[in-house]
Design a protein around this motif. Structure first.
Motif, mmCIF file in Angstrom:
data_model
loop_
_atom_site.group_PDB
_atom_site.id
_atom_site.type_symbol
_atom_site.label_atom_id
_atom_site.label_comp_id
_atom_site.label_asym_id
_atom_site.label_seq_id
_atom_site.Cartn_x
_atom_site.Cartn_y
_atom_site.Cartn_z
ATOM 1 N N SER A 117 43.202 29.901 51.900
ATOM 2 C CA SER A 117 41.741 30.037 51.817
ATOM 3 C C SER A 117 41.027 28.984 52.360
ATOM 4 C CB SER A 117 41.474 30.246 50.296
ATOM 5 O OG SER A 117 42.178 31.377 49.834
ATOM 6 N N SER B 288 40.430 28.691 56.032
ATOM 7 C CA SER B 288 39.850 29.953 56.618
ATOM 8 C C SER B 288 38.307 29.715 56.397
ATOM 9 C CB SER B 288 40.438 31.398 56.117
ATOM 10 O OG SER B 288 41.691 31.375 56.339
ATOM 11 N N ALA B 289 37.995 28.716 55.611
ATOM 12 C CA ALA B 289 36.446 28.560 55.421
ATOM 13 C C ALA B 289 35.410 28.862 56.204
ATOM 14 C CB ALA B 289 36.469 27.288 54.404
ATOM 15 N N PHE C 42 38.685 30.095 44.935
ATOM 16 C CA PHE C 42 38.469 29.339 46.256
ATOM 17 C C PHE C 42 37.159 29.952 46.880
ATOM 18 C CE2 PHE C 42 43.476 29.286 46.012
ATOM 19 C CZ PHE C 42 43.373 28.180 45.251
ATOM 20 N N SER C 43 36.815 30.967 47.016
ATOM 21 C CA SER C 43 35.742 31.633 47.714
ATOM 22 C C SER C 43 34.587 30.824 47.095
ATOM 23 C CB SER C 43 35.593 33.060 47.628
ATOM 24 O OG SER C 43 36.798 33.585 48.300
ATOM 25 N N GLU D 126 41.810 33.745 44.432
ATOM 26 C CA GLU D 126 40.876 33.744 45.845
ATOM 27 C C GLU D 126 39.670 33.657 45.637
ATOM 28 O OE1 GLU D 126 42.934 36.934 47.532
ATOM 29 O OE2 GLU D 126 44.517 35.849 48.598
ATOM 30 N N ASP D 127 39.199 34.289 44.509
ATOM 31 C CA ASP D 127 37.617 34.247 43.957
ATOM 32 C C ASP D 127 37.268 32.846 43.578
ATOM 33 O OD1 ASP D 127 37.421 37.145 44.456
ATOM 34 O OD2 ASP D 127 37.652 37.497 42.362
ATOM 35 N N ILE E 138 34.237 27.480 48.352
ATOM 36 C CA ILE E 138 33.754 27.350 49.535
ATOM 37 C C ILE E 138 32.300 27.667 49.680
ATOM 38 C CG2 ILE E 138 33.726 28.712 51.883
ATOM 39 C CD1 ILE E 138 37.030 28.997 51.147
ATOM 40 N N GLU E 139 31.920 28.719 48.945
ATOM 41 C CA GLU E 139 30.505 29.003 48.861
ATOM 42 C C GLU E 139 29.588 27.510 48.593
ATOM 43 O OE1 GLU E 139 27.134 32.067 46.640
ATOM 44 O OE2 GLU E 139 29.242 31.956 46.167
ATOM 45 N N SER F 241 43.728 38.210 43.452
ATOM 46 C CA SER F 241 42.527 38.045 43.973
ATOM 47 C C SER F 241 41.577 37.273 42.889
ATOM 48 C CB SER F 241 42.232 39.842 43.556
ATOM 49 O OG SER F 241 41.918 40.066 42.417
ATOM 50 N N LYS G 223 29.169 25.351 51.048
ATOM 51 C CA LYS G 223 28.342 25.565 52.529
ATOM 52 C C LYS G 223 27.059 25.281 51.742
ATOM 53 C CE LYS G 223 31.033 29.184 54.438
ATOM 54 N NZ LYS G 223 31.515 30.595 54.747
#
Length: 431
Positions: free
Chosen positions: A268, A271-272, A231-232, A228-229, A235-236, A225, A239
């Motif tokens: 990850s 799936s962005a 990577f998130s 993955e945070d 992605i943020e 997790s 964007k």
């Protein structure tokens, strides 16, 4: 700089500067080694010696190529693992998009080795390094270069140098994301806007190309997790950069770089759901040799995540071994091998004995069970061994390593061997 082929770089005369070189080869060339019919166990090599199983190297390279192709992502393996033009050529021939660098020295070395696409997954800060990169871009229209930034001052330094030197094309940058307590990379979304403004002030001298991060800062047993945070967050940031109209005509790049969680990076980033065309670039470097320790454990974790990620783990095996002679059996339960910290990395774990044979008797190897390396000095390794150990003075022990990077950098050349332990080539390094 005039780029050279690996064959030209690796055409130096063989001499005493190369550890393990047979004395009969001094003054000769790499090509002579290939024709000399040397075997690791024929008694001609000065030990300790480092070897790469070339069939395993080829299988590892093919396995990662297949993984990237089936995942639909690009690959820019980190070159600092091996710093070897021969291995770079193998990686590029097998479809690598480019080679990743961490320092200005790396970039200059890669250019000398003939690499035309480099991602510097680090900050380009020093004046000499910035000027070098810009001049390479000016001198060679085919040179494709990318670097990371995480502060507006970096953007301003690079932009100012581009203007001063008259670079007529943009320099590609990725914004790096990181974590609190980690190393480089922005920590919060509020860190992003000043960088966006600095890029806009560059008047086209900087080209925003994407977002990068390095998940290798997480240990192999880190909760997924946390990875993955990271990577998130990347992605943020991507964007937000799209919304700020930073993205040009080229695909936006999402890039991550560790060798322990590259499956999660692919999963990850795929799936962005970004609104612009996207290239995923993975920078894992250790796969080419793999290891017998940390990355083998990490590979087992990747296999355990196959159902979660929908990605089949590449079939990788340890190709790198370091060999040392048994030089003393001073007491029951203790074997001393002539191999030490000068020959194998110990930063994550001690090298461990895997097999042994007897020089002069041919490569009739036996596995070494119940033998454990427990300490190392500069030139000695201490083995805990059963009282019934088969090891004798003069036996040659093959050690598997954990984290190949810090073993490669101890060798100017390694022997490439085949399944019969015949030397088929030399693999030089340039650290």
């Amino acid at each position: 700089m005039t780029n050279q082929s690996p064959d030209l770089i690796d055409d130096d005369v063989l001499d005493w500067r190369l550890k393990a070189l047979p004395t009969g080869l001094e003054g000769r060339s790499d090509n002579d080694v290939r024709d000399a019919h040397i075997n690791l166990f024929d008694g001609s090599i000065m030990y300790p010696a480092a070897t790469l199983s070339w069939p395993t190297i080829e299988r590892n390279s093919a396995a990662m190529r297949q993984f990237m192709a089936s995942s639909g992502v690009k690959f820019a393996p980190h070159g600092k693992t091996t710093m070897s033009p021969k291995l770079f050529k193998k990686q590029l021939d097998d479809g690598a998009w480019g080679i990743t660098a961490a320092t200005g020295h790396h970039v200059r070395s890669y250019r000398a080795m003939g690499v035309n696409r480099i991602m510097m997954a680090n900050q380009l800060v020093g004046d000499a390094e910035i000027r070098y990169v810009i001049r390479e871009l000016m001198d060679d229209p085919g040179f494709d270069f990318y670097t990371f930034i995480d502060h507006p001052a970096q953007a301003e330094r690079i932009s100012s140098a581009c203007e001063d030197l008259g670079l007529s094309r943009p320099l590609n940058i990725l914004i790096e994301t990181g974590i609190k307590g980690g190393r480089s990379g922005i920590r919060h979304m509020q860190d992003l806007q000043p960088i966006v403004e600095a890029i806009n002030r560059s008047d086209g001298r900087l080209s925003f190309r994407g977002v990068g991060c390095y998940e290798g800062i997480f240990g192999p047993k880190t909760s997924t997790s946390q990875v993955e945070d990271l990577f998130s967050f990347a992605i943020e940031v991507a964007k937000t950069c799209i919304e700020a109209d930073l993205v040009g005509e080229e695909p936006l790049i999402l890039s991550a770089g560790g060798s322990g969680f590259f499956d999660l990076a692919v999963h990850s980033f795929r799936s962005a759901g970004l609104s612009v065309p996207t290239d995923i670039v993975v920078r894992s470097g250790c796969y080419i040799s793999h290891d017998h320790g940390m990355y083998e454990d990490a590979l087992q974790d990747i296999r355990a995540r196959e159902t979660e990620t929908g990605l089949s783990a590449p079939d990788l095996h340890g190709a790198l071994m370091v060999w040392g002679l048994v030089q003393s059996t001073p007491e029951p339960g203790r074997v001393i091998c002539a191999l030490g910290k000068r020959d194998a990395g110990t930063d994550l774990a001690l090298p461990q004995p895997k097999v042994f044979g007897t020089p002069g008797a041919g490569p009739n190897l036996q596995r070494l069970d119940s033998h454990v390396a427990v300490a190392m000095n500069d030139q000695h390794t201490y083995l805990d061994a059963p009282d019934t150990s088969p090891l004798q003075i003069g036996d040659l022990v093959g050690f598997g390593v954990s984290h190949p990077c810090t073993t490669f950098d101890k060798w100017r050349c390694l022997y490439a061997i085949d399944e019969n332990y015949d030397v088929v080539d030399l693999v030089r390094t340039y650290f």
